[in-house]
Design an enzyme around this catalytic site. Structure first.
Site, PDB file in Angstrom:
ATOM      1  N   THR A  18      27.267  40.063  47.611  1.00 29.06           N
ATOM      2  CA  THR A  18      28.401  39.597  48.392  1.00 29.06           C
ATOM      3  C   THR A  18      28.292  40.071  49.832  1.00 29.06           C
ATOM      4  OG1 THR A  18      29.545  41.513  47.529  1.00 29.06           O
ATOM      5  CG2 THR A  18      30.071  39.414  46.531  1.00 29.06           C
ATOM      6  N   ARG A  22      21.840  45.222  48.620  1.00 31.22           N
ATOM      7  CA  ARG A  22      22.019  46.592  48.165  1.00 31.22           C
ATOM      8  C   ARG A  22      21.037  46.867  47.049  1.00 31.22           C
ATOM      9  NH1 ARG A  22      28.350  47.915  47.527  1.00 31.22           N
ATOM     10  NH2 ARG A  22      28.588  47.208  49.680  1.00 31.22           N
ATOM     11  N   SER A 113      28.050  51.318  51.012  1.00 26.71           N
ATOM     12  CA  SER A 113      29.490  51.549  50.836  1.00 26.71           C
ATOM     13  C   SER A 113      29.785  52.808  50.026  1.00 26.71           C
ATOM     14  CB  SER A 113      30.137  50.321  50.209  1.00 26.71           C
ATOM     15  OG  SER A 113      31.527  50.442  50.245  1.00 26.71           O
ATOM     16  N   HIS A 114      30.447  52.626  48.878  1.00 29.08           N
ATOM     17  CA  HIS A 114      30.899  53.761  48.072  1.00 29.08           C
ATOM     18  C   HIS A 114      29.841  54.218  47.071  1.00 29.08           C
ATOM     19  CE1 HIS A 114      31.798  49.845  46.544  1.00 29.08           C
ATOM     20  NE2 HIS A 114      31.660  50.319  45.326  1.00 29.08           N
ATOM     21  N   LYS A 126      23.375  44.943  55.831  1.00 37.15           N
ATOM     22  CA  LYS A 126      23.963  43.610  55.996  1.00 37.15           C
ATOM     23  C   LYS A 126      24.034  43.268  57.469  1.00 37.15           C
ATOM     24  CE  LYS A 126      28.861  44.939  56.029  1.00 37.15           C
ATOM     25  NZ  LYS A 126      30.196  44.672  55.487  1.00 37.15           N
ATOM     26  N   ASP A 277      35.802  56.037  52.036  1.00 39.49           N
ATOM     27  CA  ASP A 277      34.559  55.951  51.267  1.00 39.49           C
ATOM     28  C   ASP A 277      33.336  56.147  52.159  1.00 39.49           C
ATOM     29  OD1 ASP A 277      34.593  53.545  52.630  1.00 39.49           O
ATOM     30  OD2 ASP A 277      33.597  52.459  51.013  1.00 39.49           O
ATOM     31  N   ASP A 279      31.218  54.339  53.896  1.00 40.72           N
ATOM     32  CA  ASP A 279      31.077  53.708  55.208  1.00 40.72           C
ATOM     33  C   ASP A 279      32.415  53.544  55.924  1.00 40.72           C
ATOM     34  OD1 ASP A 279      31.861  51.841  53.264  1.00 40.72           O
ATOM     35  OD2 ASP A 279      31.123  50.172  54.465  1.00 40.72           O
ATOM     36  N   ASP A 281      35.348  52.027  55.119  1.00 41.19           N
ATOM     37  CA  ASP A 281      36.221  50.855  55.099  1.00 41.19           C
ATOM     38  C   ASP A 281      37.306  50.928  54.023  1.00 41.19           C
ATOM     39  OD1 ASP A 281      34.461  50.465  53.022  1.00 41.19           O
ATOM     40  OD2 ASP A 281      33.837  48.438  53.632  1.00 41.19           O
ATOM     41  N   ARG A 282      37.145  51.807  53.039  1.00 37.22           N
ATOM     42  CA  ARG A 282      38.170  51.909  51.990  1.00 37.22           C
ATOM     43  C   ARG A 282      39.116  53.072  52.264  1.00 37.22           C
ATOM     44  NH1 ARG A 282      35.540  50.612  46.108  1.00 37.22           N
ATOM     45  NH2 ARG A 282      34.611  48.642  46.731  1.00 37.22           N
ATOM     46  N   THR A 344      37.460  37.643  45.761  1.00 33.36           N
ATOM     47  CA  THR A 344      37.113  39.024  46.094  1.00 33.36           C
ATOM     48  C   THR A 344      36.063  39.081  47.200  1.00 33.36           C
ATOM     49  OG1 THR A 344      37.639  39.766  43.891  1.00 33.36           O
ATOM     50  CG2 THR A 344      36.080  41.108  45.102  1.00 33.36           C
ATOM     51  N   GLU A 364      42.642  45.133  45.869  1.00 40.32           N
ATOM     52  CA  GLU A 364      43.008  46.182  44.918  1.00 40.32           C
ATOM     53  C   GLU A 364      42.005  47.334  44.925  1.00 40.32           C
ATOM     54  OE1 GLU A 364      40.736  46.633  42.332  1.00 40.32           O
ATOM     55  OE2 GLU A 364      39.636  44.915  43.145  1.00 40.32           O
ATOM     56  N   SER A 365      40.793  47.060  45.435  1.00 39.66           N
ATOM     57  CA  SER A 365      39.729  48.056  45.418  1.00 39.66           C
ATOM     58  C   SER A 365      39.821  49.008  46.609  1.00 39.66           C
ATOM     59  CB  SER A 365      38.385  47.342  45.413  1.00 39.66           C
ATOM     60  OG  SER A 365      38.327  46.420  46.482  1.00 39.66           O
ATOM     61  N   LYS A 376      37.528  45.683  56.419  1.00 36.94           N
ATOM     62  CA  LYS A 376      38.618  46.566  56.046  1.00 36.94           C
ATOM     63  C   LYS A 376      38.423  47.897  56.771  1.00 36.94           C
ATOM     64  CE  LYS A 376      36.263  47.232  51.644  1.00 36.94           C
ATOM     65  NZ  LYS A 376      35.753  46.099  50.888  1.00 36.94           N
ATOM     66  N   ARG A 496      34.783  43.923  35.252  1.00 33.44           N
ATOM     67  CA  ARG A 496      36.066  44.438  35.714  1.00 33.44           C
ATOM     68  C   ARG A 496      37.176  43.657  35.026  1.00 33.44           C
ATOM     69  NH1 ARG A 496      34.009  47.676  39.471  1.00 33.44           N
ATOM     70  NH2 ARG A 496      32.788  46.907  41.225  1.00 33.44           N
TER      71      ARG A 496
HETATM   72  C1  G1P Z   1      33.851  45.556  45.046  1.00 33.97           C
HETATM   73  C2  G1P Z   1      35.342  45.372  45.084  1.00 33.97           C
HETATM   74  C3  G1P Z   1      35.702  44.313  46.089  1.00 33.97           C
HETATM   75  C4  G1P Z   1      35.115  44.683  47.454  1.00 33.97           C
HETATM   76  C5  G1P Z   1      33.634  44.955  47.332  1.00 33.97           C
HETATM   77  C6  G1P Z   1      33.049  45.462  48.629  1.00 33.97           C
HETATM   78  O1  G1P Z   1      33.219  44.352  44.707  1.00 33.97           O
HETATM   79  O2  G1P Z   1      35.848  45.041  43.822  1.00 33.97           O
HETATM   80  O3  G1P Z   1      37.091  44.188  46.161  1.00 33.97           O
HETATM   81  O4  G1P Z   1      35.318  43.653  48.380  1.00 33.97           O
HETATM   82  O5  G1P Z   1      33.400  45.936  46.321  1.00 33.97           O
HETATM   83  O6  G1P Z   1      33.639  46.672  49.027  1.00 33.97           O
HETATM   84  P1  G1P Z   1      32.754  43.973  43.216  1.00 33.97           P
HETATM   85  O7  G1P Z   1      31.833  45.081  42.768  1.00 33.97           O
HETATM   86  O8  G1P Z   1      33.991  43.950  42.389  1.00 33.97           O
HETATM   87  O9  G1P Z   1      32.101  42.636  43.341  1.00 33.97           O
HETATM   88 ZN    ZN Z   2      32.873  50.736  51.827  1.00 30.20          ZN
END
Ligand code: G1P
Ligand code: ZN
Length: 543
Positions: A18, A22, A113-114, A126, A277, A279, A281-282, A344, A364-365, A376, A496
């Site tokens: 997405t 990664r 990211s996380h 990215k 997190d 990077d 953004d969360r 998402t 929600e994440s 974000k 999920r």
């Molecule tokens: C997860 C989160 C989603 C967020 C994405 C990137 O993606 O659920 O909300 O945008 O990380 O931070 P997922 O692993 O669910 O595809």
């Molecule tokens: Zn992140």
């Protein structure tokens, strides 16, 4: 300059997820792998000749080495200027801001990211485009196509300059500008939240624990919270970015930010707890004895945003990802503004923000953001919370309960089943999708199904359609269950399951979420056969 044109061939497994690519760090470190993907990006975005490009990342292992390669490739491909955060550091929202204020062509954002970092953990890359947001699908498709046809990549032989010193340097005819990664971000926040008001809040004895999780937000949070806002030293913990995040997952959830959660539910809790997190953004926000569910945080921020300095004109609209609870919808209805439900992933919000249809978005994440950037923004959300607390002078517990009293409470939970065998997960979804038409009217674990579909989204700005974005099941009591496969996991498949149930009665707003949601969880399992098919009797993570 000496440009090498290095023969290469498509390397398997470069399908971007997405948000870029990664992978395990060791894969990125294989000879030619990173170079291959960087060249594919350069081709997918139509070349970088004479362009200005931002480069930075979350400081994880391999960040600095990868930046050196990217700089040498940008120079070889004719870029005019690379704007790099000192030490290779740029939080994702800070990178988004820098692209926007410097009117750059785009930026390379290095992060997973996380996900954990280190030689045996994860790495990611990215490309964000000129609006500061992740590349839209036509571009990520073009990048993916380029990974399949690539035959050579270009790189200069000169070594890249050190990224540790501020200033302007030459690399084979390209300007490399090393900038302070924090200063522009601080300036932006000063316009959006009332630093004086928050300073007065801290001066009155308000206490905060911000856990930077040894990730990228440390320098930003220290500069703003302890520097500008006068919070006592030690307010920011784990504030130095480490290449392996101190062996932790830099993910602000109850499992990985356990220490923070324990403190906030313990006898010595400060007034507010917060974390971001890898990077930046969360975000997660906690009060004394309460953790604010991200879906509630979005609704609450939307309902109170006009109190913050940069938003006194009010909201244009709100957007949330489909699996995010419907709490924000109730706020949009009351404010009389548009509400958008997107798939998402942040990229869908970008179009709505660019079109001026929404001011705030969230997932929600633990992701919330506004029209100030196109990502974000964890620290932004925490600062807006502080501005709201500074204005209302109520505890976080009181603010949340007030919100529920006005709007009702959407009990919510997400259950993650990680690292499932891909074939098991695929079969579960194939069967679930095949059964959708037959579900309405049937009873599962005592709950009558009233609706069942596979979410499809038509972008109101460009008419593009995204289908198969998650299975939604609605039940007679108004509860719903959503099934999705993660697009960001790096090991097997992650299922999920998202569940929610609306409760209007304030006398029932203090119940345990898992208990309230037990019925819809049972029904979801009866429909999809999670336990039976996966052999798992519990999820890995509950949020
Ligand atoms: C997860 C989160 C989603 C967020 C994405 C990137 O993606 O659920 O909300 O945008 O990380 O931070 P997922 O692993 O669910 O595809
Ligand atoms: Zn992140």
């Amino acid at each position: 300059m000496a440009v090498s044109t290095v023969p290469t061939r498509p390397i398997a497994g470069q399908k971007p997820g997405t948000s870029g690519l990664r992978k395990k760090t060791r894969i990125f470190m294989e000879p030619g792998y990173l170079e291959n993907y960087v060249q594919a990006i350069i081709e997918g975005v139509g070349g970088v000749k004479d362009r200005e490009i931002v480069v930075g990342g979350d400081g994880r292992f391999y960040n600095d080495t990868a930046i050196g390669v990217i700089l040498r490739m940008l120079a070889a491909n004719g870029a005019k200027r690379a704007i790099v955060g000192r030490g290779g550091i740029l939080s994702t929202p800070a990178a988004s801001n820098l692209i926007r204020i410097r009117k750059a062509f785009g930026g390379f954002v290095l992060s997973a990211s996380h996900n954990p970092g280190g030689p045996d953990e994860d790495f990611g890359l990215k490309f964000n485009v000129s609006n500061g947001g992740p590349a839209p699908e036509p571009i990520t498709d073009a990048i993916f196509e380029a990974t399949k046809t690539i035959a050579t990549y270009a790189i200069v032989e000169e070594a890249a300059p050190s990224i540790e010193t501020l200033g302007t340097f030459d690399l084979a005819g390209m300007v490399v500008e090393i900038v302070d990664p924090v200063a522009d971000y601080v300036a932006m926040m000063r316009d959006l939240v009332d630093f004086d008001r928050i300073r007065a809040l801290f001066a009155s004895g308000f206490t905060l624990r911000f856990d930077a999780m040894s990730a990228v937000t440390g320098p930003y949070a220290t500069a703003i919270l302890e520097g500008e806002l006068g919070a006592p030293k030690g307010t920011v913990v784990n504030g130095t970015p480490l290449p392996d995040f101190g062996h932790h997952h830099p993910d602000p959830n109850p499992v990985h930010a356990k220490e923070l959660f324990d403190i906030m539910f313990g006898p010595d809790a400060p007034d507010m707890g917060a974390a971001s997190d890898g990077d930046g953004d969360r975000n997660i926000v906690l009060g004394r004895g309460i953790s604010v569910a991200p879906s509630d945080s979005l609704a609450l921020l939307a309902a109170n945003l006009h109190l913050a300095k940069g938003y006194t004109a009010g909201l244009k609209g709100i957007a949330r990802s489909m699996p995010t609870s419907r709490a924000a919808d109730r706020v949009a209805a009351k404010l009389g503004v548009g509400m958008y439900e997107t798939p998402t992933g942040w990229k869908f919000f970008g179009n709505l923000l660019d079109a001026g249809k929404v001011t705030i978005c969230g997932e929600e994440s633990a992701g919330t953001g506004s029209d100030h950037v196109r990502e974000k923004d964890g620290l932004w959300a925490i600062l807006i919370w502080l501005d709201i607390v500074a204005t209302r002078r109520q505890s976080i517990m009181e603010i949340v309960h007030d919100h529920w009293k006005t709007y009702g409470r959407d009990y919510y939970s997400r259950h993650d089943y990680e690292a499932l065998p891909t074939d098991v997960a695929d079969a579960l979804f194939a069967d679930l999708r095949a059964s959708l038409a037959t579900l309405p009217g049937k009873v599962f674990a005592g709950l009558l199904v009233t609706s069942a579909d596979d979410f499809a989204y038509t972008d109101p700005t460009d008419g593009s359609v995204s289908s198969k974005q998650g299975v939604r099941i609605g039940f007679e009591d108004g509860s719903r269950a959503i099934f999705r496969l993660s697009g960001t996991g790096t090991e097997g498949a992650t299922l999920r399951l998202y569940v929610e149930l609306f409760e209007a009665d304030p006398a029932r707003h203090d119940l345990d979420s898992q208990m309230v949601l037990a019925g819809v969880l049972d029904a979801a399992d009866a429909i999809a056969g999670i336990e039976r098919r996966t052999g798992r009797d519990a999820p890995n993570v509950i949020t």
